[in-house]
Motif scaffolding. Sequence first.
Motif, short mmCIF file in Angstrom:
data_model
loop_
_atom_site.label_atom_id
_atom_site.label_comp_id
_atom_site.label_asym_id
_atom_site.label_seq_id
_atom_site.Cartn_x
_atom_site.Cartn_y
_atom_site.Cartn_z
N THR A 15 -7.50 2.90 4.92
CA THR A 15 -7.00 1.52 4.87
C THR A 15 -5.62 1.43 5.53
O THR A 15 -5.34 0.47 6.26
CB THR A 15 -6.91 1.03 3.41
OG1 THR A 15 -8.21 1.14 2.82
CG2 THR A 15 -6.46 -0.42 3.35
N LEU A 16 -4.77 2.42 5.27
CA LEU A 16 -3.45 2.44 5.91
C LEU A 16 -3.59 2.49 7.43
O LEU A 16 -2.88 1.80 8.16
CB LEU A 16 -2.64 3.64 5.43
CG LEU A 16 -2.04 3.58 4.02
CD1 LEU A 16 -1.28 4.87 3.73
CD2 LEU A 16 -1.11 2.39 3.86
N GLN B 8 -11.21 8.05 -3.43
CA GLN B 8 -10.39 6.84 -3.33
C GLN B 8 -9.15 7.06 -2.47
O GLN B 8 -8.71 6.17 -1.75
CB GLN B 8 -9.97 6.35 -4.73
CG GLN B 8 -11.06 5.64 -5.50
CD GLN B 8 -12.02 6.61 -6.19
OE1 GLN B 8 -11.89 7.82 -6.03
NE2 GLN B 8 -12.97 6.08 -6.93
N TRP B 9 -8.58 8.27 -2.57
CA TRP B 9 -7.38 8.57 -1.77
C TRP B 9 -7.73 8.59 -0.28
O TRP B 9 -6.97 8.08 0.54
CB TRP B 9 -6.78 9.91 -2.19
CG TRP B 9 -5.49 10.22 -1.47
CD1 TRP B 9 -5.33 11.02 -0.39
CD2 TRP B 9 -4.19 9.70 -1.77
NE1 TRP B 9 -4.00 11.05 0.01
CE2 TRP B 9 -3.29 10.25 -0.83
CE3 TRP B 9 -3.70 8.83 -2.75
CZ2 TRP B 9 -1.93 9.95 -0.83
CZ3 TRP B 9 -2.34 8.54 -2.76
CH2 TRP B 9 -1.47 9.10 -1.81
N ARG B 10 -8.89 9.15 0.05
CA ARG B 10 -9.32 9.16 1.45
C ARG B 10 -9.53 7.73 1.96
O ARG B 10 -9.20 7.41 3.10
CB ARG B 10 -10.60 9.98 1.60
CG ARG B 10 -10.39 11.47 1.38
CD ARG B 10 -11.70 12.24 1.46
NE ARG B 10 -11.51 13.62 1.06
CZ ARG B 10 -11.08 14.59 1.88
NH1 ARG B 10 -10.82 14.31 3.13
NH2 ARG B 10 -10.94 15.82 1.44
N GLU B 11 -10.10 6.89 1.09
CA GLU B 11 -10.30 5.48 1.46
C GLU B 11 -8.96 4.78 1.64
O GLU B 11 -8.78 3.95 2.54
CB GLU B 11 -11.12 4.78 0.37
CG GLU B 11 -11.53 3.36 0.73
CD GLU B 11 -12.39 2.72 -0.33
OE1 GLU B 11 -12.46 1.48 -0.37
OE2 GLU B 11 -13.00 3.47 -1.15
N TYR B 12 -8.01 5.14 0.79
CA TYR B 12 -6.65 4.58 0.88
C TYR B 12 -6.01 4.94 2.23
O TYR B 12 -5.42 4.08 2.89
CB TYR B 12 -5.83 5.13 -0.29
CG TYR B 12 -4.33 4.97 -0.18
CD1 TYR B 12 -3.72 3.73 -0.38
CD2 TYR B 12 -3.52 6.07 0.11
CE1 TYR B 12 -2.34 3.59 -0.28
CE2 TYR B 12 -2.14 5.93 0.20
CZ TYR B 12 -1.56 4.69 0.00
OH TYR B 12 -0.20 4.56 0.11
N ALA C 260 0.83 -1.22 0.00
CA ALA C 260 0.00 0.00 0.00
C ALA C 260 0.86 1.26 0.00
O ALA C 260 0.55 2.23 -0.70
CB ALA C 260 -0.93 0.00 1.21
N LEU D 175 2.21 1.71 -3.40
CA LEU D 175 1.14 2.17 -4.30
C LEU D 175 0.94 3.68 -4.18
O LEU D 175 0.71 4.36 -5.18
CB LEU D 175 -0.16 1.43 -3.97
CG LEU D 175 -1.39 1.83 -4.78
CD1 LEU D 175 -1.20 1.47 -6.25
CD2 LEU D 175 -2.64 1.17 -4.24
N GLY D 176 1.05 4.20 -2.96
CA GLY D 176 0.91 5.63 -2.74
C GLY D 176 1.91 6.43 -3.55
O GLY D 176 1.57 7.46 -4.16
N VAL E 203 0.85 6.45 -7.26
CA VAL E 203 -0.27 7.36 -7.52
C VAL E 203 0.22 8.80 -7.57
O VAL E 203 -0.15 9.58 -8.46
CB VAL E 203 -1.37 7.21 -6.44
CG1 VAL E 203 -2.44 8.28 -6.61
CG2 VAL E 203 -1.99 5.82 -6.51
#
Length: 285
Positions: free
Chosen positions: A242-243, A235-239, A172, A175-176, A179
């Motif tokens: 998740t972190l 999606q970024w906020r969800e990411y 993750a 992935l950041g 992005v």
Amino acid sequence: DLQICQHRAPTCCTKKMEESYQAAVRRERTQSIQALNFELKYMIVGHITAFQEAFETLLRFAENRTSSLFETAYRPMAKEAAEPVKELFTDLSLYILGAETTVESAVLRFFDSLFPLVYSRLINPGITDLSEDYTECLRLTRQDINPFGRYSKNMVTELSKSLWASRMLSQALSLGIEVINTTEHAALTKECSKALVKMQYCPHCQGLTLIRPCVGYCLNVMRGCLASVSELDAQWREYISTLEYLTNEMAASHDLEIALTGIRNSINEAILHAQLNGPQLSATV
């Protein structure tokens, strides 16, 4: 012949100056985005580095603990067990880093290699030398004979939970970075360039070089300029959530340190189980 900074009043701008302004706003926007992204990337890379250093330190510590088990409690097989132990922890490290492997395959491969050693050095110490064929036979039948009872599967279960969370966190964070790198190079449209020139530089054509655009005007222009990447926001906020979930899990039920340091005890219990059932195992073999 002005295309953007059209004023009814006299102007000191030319078409060539407009073109220079467009180049300037593109350069300034790119530099601003890169400067902001650099801070974020620097922070994420710092987390990745710290995380990797932490789990590599834990792996080395757990590997040394496991090796010491054989050197102190099972000396007859310590030398031959060194390589399987090393392979086990290498496989676990690769799994955390995202390799196409599984915790189960790593653990079971270790016990496959361990069984011939336990059989010939502990259960039947009178056997001086096993042939390669016989050793391979023992390896291949380990799952059918199940000499280590439930302990091998328990070790898979315990490690899988913790190492899964670590693997996901590692992927993750990487992935950041991907992005951010992608959004950093998002091209400005012609409409965006014109709007930025109109907001920032057109007043210069009237000699108003010190006037800054109001916040509302600036926000509206930037919303239009960043419309192509604004859909990433949710999606970024969800990411990020998740972190936070993963880090909380790793500090609770998926504690990596507890799982890795517990490998020594799991292996010890597995070997003791095999020794207690030595006569039955020999007959089965």
